[in-house]
Enzyme design. Structure first.
Site, PDB file in Angstrom:
ATOM      1  N   ASP A   1       0.860  -1.169   0.000  1.00 39.90           N
ATOM      2  CA  ASP A   1       0.000   0.000   0.000  1.00 39.90           C
ATOM      3  C   ASP A   1       0.908   1.235   0.000  1.00 39.90           C
ATOM      4  OD1 ASP A   1      -2.278   1.611   0.327  1.00 39.90           O
ATOM      5  OD2 ASP A   1      -1.954   1.650   2.479  1.00 39.90           O
ATOM      6  N   LYS A   2       0.328   2.406  -0.218  1.00 45.16           N
ATOM      7  CA  LYS A   2       1.154   3.608  -0.243  1.00 45.16           C
ATOM      8  C   LYS A   2       0.941   4.482   0.979  1.00 45.16           C
ATOM      9  CE  LYS A   2       0.079   7.263  -1.878  1.00 45.16           C
ATOM     10  NZ  LYS A   2      -0.130   8.691  -1.529  1.00 45.16           N
TER      11      LYS A   2
ATOM     12  N   GLU B   1      -8.653  15.714   5.428  1.00 44.91           N
ATOM     13  CA  GLU B   1      -9.643  16.691   5.871  1.00 44.91           C
ATOM     14  C   GLU B   1      -9.079  17.611   6.930  1.00 44.91           C
ATOM     15  OE1 GLU B   1     -13.431  15.197   7.080  1.00 44.91           O
ATOM     16  OE2 GLU B   1     -14.226  15.731   5.135  1.00 44.91           O
TER      17      GLU B   1
ATOM     18  N   ARG C   1      -1.083  15.269  -3.511  1.00 42.60           N
ATOM     19  CA  ARG C   1      -2.424  14.685  -3.498  1.00 42.60           C
ATOM     20  C   ARG C   1      -3.434  15.778  -3.797  1.00 42.60           C
ATOM     21  NH1 ARG C   1      -2.254  10.111  -0.098  1.00 42.60           N
ATOM     22  NH2 ARG C   1      -4.278  10.540   0.813  1.00 42.60           N
TER      23      ARG C   1
ATOM     24  N   THR D   1      -1.442   1.265  -5.374  1.00 43.94           N
ATOM     25  CA  THR D   1      -1.901   2.628  -5.633  1.00 43.94           C
ATOM     26  C   THR D   1      -0.675   3.281  -6.217  1.00 43.94           C
ATOM     27  OG1 THR D   1      -1.278   3.233  -3.402  1.00 43.94           O
ATOM     28  CG2 THR D   1      -3.627   2.887  -3.809  1.00 43.94           C
ATOM     29  N   GLY D   2      -0.782   4.302  -7.074  1.00 44.45           N
ATOM     30  CA  GLY D   2       0.475   4.684  -7.672  1.00 44.45           C
ATOM     31  C   GLY D   2       0.584   6.021  -8.336  1.00 44.45           C
TER      32      GLY D   2
END
Length: 1208
Positions: free
Chosen positions: A445-446, A546, A622, A702-703
């Site tokens: 996972d990342k 958030e 992100r 995920t990438g």
């Protein structure tokens, strides 16, 4: 990016797009329910204050034949396995289910039969009792003393069960609360739980002492998380069910899902006074939790006893076995087959010998008139007993002891201890250690695994302009900026850093309304809870994303002040405003967005929305896009009714809500985008680089993108696989041969990036849910199957589907980087399964959150990171630690050592048993195949137990070819484990032939020395007992010196074990050959004086020395030749070990960092939205939780490719 662009959230239904968020889910076609199922009521019904309701006939289930009982469990539990009366029979039953133990029990029975008994019964009974006893003690300790993680970490199962069942709580009976034991609670009871009490069952929260029925719970016993979480009752129950008499009149009907083990989900509906109310997990108090910061609360028992979620999670998990385990079992079967063949050959030999010699020699007559064939039959079983030690009885127990020790070494490794959180590494299993040395694929996972999961607001784009670089107040870009001074904002977070002074000047001047709307959206569209502690605002967010966004809005002057059930108050432009919350469309992993519908102070209704995007992907940030739209009163009224119906659905509630959400989240106006940084953990690039050098392939589920390679996206992959499918269909031999052509002309120079939507399309696993629902609504049915068309992309049968999956795995393995982004938990597990299935590879999955659990359980080895987001991944893992960088030490040091140790142990264990047992075989040719033993009975009994066990156990626990620093410095040392080079059938047969050679020397050298010899005292020492003593002494010295030759890492303990085993043999031998013990047990100890008589002869000592020398000299020569002419990587490193150690010491001195470093840069992770389901349904109290929850982002998105890593 344009200033205001139209953005539609309605994706195309025709085909997936790598740059559009896929509408993927975890349901295959056959998992979808029919329309009739959608109208079906839930199968679990509970009537409040009505115990008789659960006893109705429709709720009865068949137990046995005609016997029925209620399907609702009582609240008593039993977690212990044994009691005083059942321990012995149950434990023996379980142990004799193992083939090896059952085999030796059969041998013991054979030894009781006088006609075939060739060894005393105790030669098998003593080792068998020791093995069974050690295992039984281990099981007993596990059951009586071991820690019970489900309920308590300090008490035994029996005491804990008794204590739990006898705990007290208040239950409403006959209109009054009375104290009763947990054991007596039943489904449908209304209970009162007080502060600091454990929750006795899975309970629907009705009301509490806090306003708005807010209840704080501690879930440490449930999921390992120590922070407080809050639950909240329905508004209607909070208002109407506070007093005892009100609770006594409560007769609501609860219809919900059947009992299950999902800790993260509950779906139900409460029907009361002809009104339906939606229930979910936020309304439930689960057994195992504890009430905190709440004086009391009232609840309705929904699931009791074994039906509760915590008990449902206590079931058996899938048992993982290592490759060595499987291979070892096959080798034991091979040994047994060899044993049967040898015994059959010897039995045939005895038949012919008795026919030609034995029956004609009068002095051999035994008084039994058996035929030669019958004597051969008895001889077969006699040799089964004699040669039984070829199948090692103590092998499995020894392996378990070694694995336990290796697990302890992992737990005690201070270099895998994370001091910042006081978190040591933890081996949660003792059965997989050597498999750590054979890993070929890592699935990672990342977010939170490779990154720190600590978010920081870095950039934003508003009306086409990007903010976040170092600029002056006039908008001039600066080479070196300085942080913005937020002293003008009394609510600013001092930890927040930002260098764009121009954005601050725009906000304070109020000259750009789009910038103000942008930050107003950030301050209003979220599910963050706020609490005022001593004048300081404390935010509690469902995800770090958030929290970072709301904190950014707070610093820029849009401060979240308070929120209640239906209102949010913010400070904007130094003026407090309140907005009424009409609806919160919470985030989930399918929609990748969340929205809030608000009524403004001027009466307008506006929807604010934020969702994932890839705008700042190149900056490895992100990204979220921010949108809004105004809604008319009429449109909202119509939509609100649909929303209410979807929220009360019992079956497929989430799907129904998604459809309603999709309807309103359309035709949005784009304001801008945010960019959040999530830094990589320390040591991640170096760890990936070292693992890559060890030829371990890393797939990130995920990438992000890699610029220096040719990147293949989902559409490219789909075209290539479709071409391969067409080629296979066109080939007449397509189903009989595998196409070997590579997919890419330059293997190793490609990267594959694929989304969850394309993954479904490529593997034929799923279709988009919206398309399925549309087809079902139109009642379409598939056409009659037609002959396959070569141009069609759909599989014609299951074989073609499997070939498509195999092609995908082959293509992915040709790439240097494989990144699967925006995939669901089930898709993660499917990818792991495909690699295991088609590559037959040893896999490891590593993650840190709840959405990684499937992947962790599917892989051969699962590793959990105890990071920012709870403990569910850790609790489902085989190994756990706090930082990704510890993975290199787990694999390259502990894994490699464990594999080498286990392989050495098994090779030597088989060798020493062959060398010991086959002496009987050679002796058979000189005793008429009469099943006579070559050794004294007690030597046979104690050989594996006392004389040869300790040295090999210590090798299995302590041996290491090179130290840990060199293991990390030379990752290529890991390759033999991946290739299975140190333990396979080749090594097994080498051990077999080595044992045959040693047994030949052990027998024939003393045999030759005993022929026509004369002792020093004039007596011939060539009797059977003296021969047995010499052969046994030669064997013990040989096998103990042989393990010395195999030992790479010497300690005082190893030396003591080797010399002590030899000394113990001679000490015990002289005792059991003494006259004193013979007088006490004349029929058991028959070798009176044999040892003292034989070993006082120098000639026999020379025979022992010669035998040992001949056995060991070839081994020494072969080892010398291999290390000189054909050295392995390990041999080369060992040869220069001192040099490398000096270099490491020098490098460590150079690496000492100065106290101050200028210009250091941190690595950042990649783009994409990582978010978890928020508190949308819980924002009803106007109060926040007391501690920040560690919520898990549902989906990780990306990772920046590390340039130092080779062949990831």
């Amino acid at each position: 990016m344009s200033g205001l662009a139209r953005a539609s959230s309605q994706g195309s239904l025709d085909r997936p797009d790598d740059e559009v968020v896929p509408y993927s889910d975890d349901e295959t076609d056959d998992e979808l329910q029919s329309e009739d199922d959608l109208d079906r009521k839930a199968g679990w019904s509970v009537r409040a204050n009505d115990r008789e309701y659960c006893k109705r006939p429709e709720f009865q289930k068949k137990v046995f034949l005609c016997i029925k009982k209620s399907k609702y469990s009582g609240n008593g539990i039993k977690t212990y396995k044994y009691n005083f009366f059942t321990f012995l029979p149950l434990n023996l039953y379980e142990q004799f289910k193992r083939a090896a133990n059952l085999y030796f029990l059969c041998l013991l029975i054979l030894q009781i039969i006088p006609q075939i008994s060739t060894l005393p019964w105790y030669t098998t009974l003593v080792p068998l009792v020791l093995v069974l006893g050690i295992t039984a003690i281990k099981d007993l300790v596990d059951d009586l003393i071991a820690l019970v993680t489900v309920f308590s970490r300090s008490k035994a199962r029996h005491r804990m069960d008794k204590e739990i069942n006898n705990r007290k709580c208040d239950v409403l009976l006959n209109g009054r609360f009375v104290e009763t034991r947990w054991l007596n609670l039943q489904v449908g009871d209304v209970v009162r739980i007080k502060k600091n009490d454990f929750i006795p069952a899975d309970i629907l929260l009705l009301s509490s002492s806090n306003p708005n029925s807010l209840c704080y719970v501690e879930t440490a016993e449930l999921d390992g998380e120590t922070n407080l979480k809050f639950k909240m009752g329905q508004k209607v129950t909070d208002e109407r069910l506070q007093e005892e008499d009100q609770l006594a009149r409560f007769n609501g009907l609860i219809m919900c899902e059947e009992p299950n083990n999902r800790l993260d989900k509950f779906v139900g509906t409460m029907i009361w006074d002809a009104q339906s109310y939606s229930l979910d997990l936020d309304n439930m108090l689960l057994r195992g939790c504890k009430i905190r910061n709440t004086d009391f609360c009232h609840g309705l028992v929904i699931f009791a006893g074994n039906d509760t979620k915590i008990m449902r999670n206590g079931g058996k998990t899938r048992f993982k076995r290592t490759l060595i385990d499987k291979l070892m079992n096959y080798m034991v079967y091979t040994i047994f087959a060899l044993l049967v063949l040898l015994c059959a050959g010897l039995a045939i030999g005895h038949t012919y010998w008795y026919e030609s010699v034995g029956s004609k020699a009068w002095y051999l007559y035994d008084g039994l008139n058996y035929s030669s064939s019958y004597r051969g039959f008895l001889s077969f079983w006699g040799y089964i007993i004699i040669l039984n030690t070829m199948v090692p009885i103590s092998l499995y127990v020894s392996v378990e002891v070694i694995r336990l020790g290796q697990s302890k070494f992992i737990n005690w490794d201070l270099q895998m201890y994370y001091s910042e959180k006081d978190t040591p590494a933890k081996a949660r299993t003792t059965t997989l250690n050597e498999q750590l040395g054979q890993i070929q694929y890592i699935f990672s996972d990342k977010t939170g695994t490779l990154t720190q999961n600590i978010m920081a607001f870095k950039k934003c784009s508003i009306s086409g302009r990007t903010y976040g670089e170092s600029t002056s107040a006039d908008g001039v870009v600066l080479d070196r900026g300085k942080p913005v001074d937020f002293s003008w904002n009394k609510y600013a977070d001092n930890k927040f850093q930002f260098e764009d002074h121009y954005l601050i000047s725009c906000i304070r001047s109020k000259k750009d309304p789009q910038i103000l709307e942008f930050f107003k959206l950030l301050s209003l569209c979220h599910t963050v809870m706020v609490e005022n502690k001593e004048g300081e605002l404390v935010y509690q967010a469902a995800s770090p994303d958030e929290g970072a966004l709301v904190t950014a809005a707070r610093n820029f002057g849009f401060v979240l002040l308070a929120r209640t059930q239906d209102e949010i108050s913010i400070l904007e432009n130094e003026r407090e405003e309140s907005y009424k919350v009409l609806a919160t469309l919470d985030f989930n992993s399918d929609r990748k967005r969340m929205s809030t519908i608000l009524r403004f102070p001027d009466g307008r209704i506006r929807l604010y929305c934020k969702g994932a995007d890839t705008i700042f992907a190149n900056d490895t940030l992100r990204t979220l896009c921010l949108c809004y739209k105004d809604i008319s009163e009429e449109d909202f009224a119509v939509w609100e009714q649909k929303h209410q119906v979807a929220s009360c659905a019992v079956v497929n509630r989430e799907e129904a809500q998604d459809v309603v959400y999709e309807e309103i989240e359309q035709n949005l106006l784009l304001i801008g985008a945010t960019a959040i940084e999530d830094k990589l953990q320390d040591g991640v690039p170096e760890t990936i680089a070292k693992l890559a050098k060890a030829d371990i392939k890393i797939w990130v589920l995920t990438g992000d993108k890699k610029d220096d390679m040719k990147i293949h996206y989902g559409e490219d992959v789909n075209v290539q696989l479709r071409n391969r499918q067409t080629q296979r269909r066109s080939d007449p031999q397509g189903r009989n041969c595998k196409l070997k052509d590579p997919f890419f002309p330059q293997p190793g120079k490609n990267a594959l990036i694929i989304t969850g939507g394309w993954l479904n399309e490529i593997l034929y696993e799923k279709k988009k849910k919206r398309r399925r629902l549309r087809l079902k609504k139109l009642r379409r049915r598939p056409n009659t199957p037609s002959p396959p068309d070569n141009s069609s992309s759909q599989p014609v049968d299951e074989w073609e589907k499997e070939k498509r999956q195999e092609d995908f795995v082959d293509m992915a393995c040709e790439c240097s980087a494989v990144i699967c982004c925006r995939v669901t938990p089930k898709q993660k597990a499917n990818v792991v399964s495909l690699v295991k299935k088609y590559k037959k590879a040893v896999t490891l999955s590593i993650g840190d959150g709840a959405n990684d659990v499937n992947m962790i359980k599917t892989a051969d080895i699962g590793v959990g990171i105890s990071g920012q987001e709870g403990m569910q991944a850790v609790m489902s893992s085989d190994y756990a630690f706090a930082q990704f960088c510890y993975l290199q030490r787990l694999l390259l040091v502990h894994g490699r050592w464990s594999y080498i140790r286990m392989c050495k142990f098994l090779r030597y264990f088989f060798y020493k048993n062959f060398a010991f047992t086959l002496v009987h075989f050679w002796f058979s040719f000189f005793n008429g195949f009469s099943s006579q033993t070559a050794y004294e009975d007690w030597f046979i009994t104690l050989y594996n137990v006392c004389y040869s066990s300790l040295p090999v156990l210590l090798v299995g626990l302590l041996d290491q070819d090179v130290n840990d620093k060199l293991s990390l410095r030379f990752p290529k040392l890991y390759l033999p484990g991946q290739q299975g080079a140190l333990f396979n059938y080749r090594n097994f047969f080498i051990s077999l032939f080595h044992g045959i050679f040693t047994s030949l020397m052990i027998f024939f050298i003393p045999y030759g020395a005993f022929l026509q010899t004369m002792g020093q005292d004039g007596e011939a020492p060539s009797d059977y007992q003296s021969f047995a003593v010499v052969a046994a002494s030669s064997l013990i010295i040989t096998v103990n010196l042989q393990i010395s030759l195999n030992t790479s890492y010497w300690t005082f303990v190893n030396c003591f074990a080797v010399l002590g085993s030899i000394a113990l043999y001679f000490g015990i031998m002289f005792d059991i050959h003494s006259a004193g013990i013979h007088v006490i047990f004349p029929n058991t100890f028959t070798f009176t004086g044999a040892a003292s008589n034989a070993l006082r002869q120098p000639y026999l000592w020379l025979t022992i020395i010669l035998t040992v020398g001949v056995c060991l000299l070839p081994v020494i020569c072969i080892q010398f030749l291999y290390q000189t002419i054909w050295p392995s990587v390990g041999d080369k490193v060992q040869r220069n070990r001192k040099k490398y150690e000096l270099e490491d010491d020098e490098e460590e001195r150079k690496k000492k960092k100065p106290a101050f470093q200028r210009g250091s840069r941190s690595r950042r992770s990649a783009y994409a939205f990582s978010h978890s389901r928020g508190y949308g349904d819980l924002i009803a109290s106007g109060r926040s939780i007391r501690q920040r929850p560690r919520a898990r982002p549902e989906l990780r998105e990306s990772i920046r490719e590390i340039p130092q890593a080779e062949n990831i």
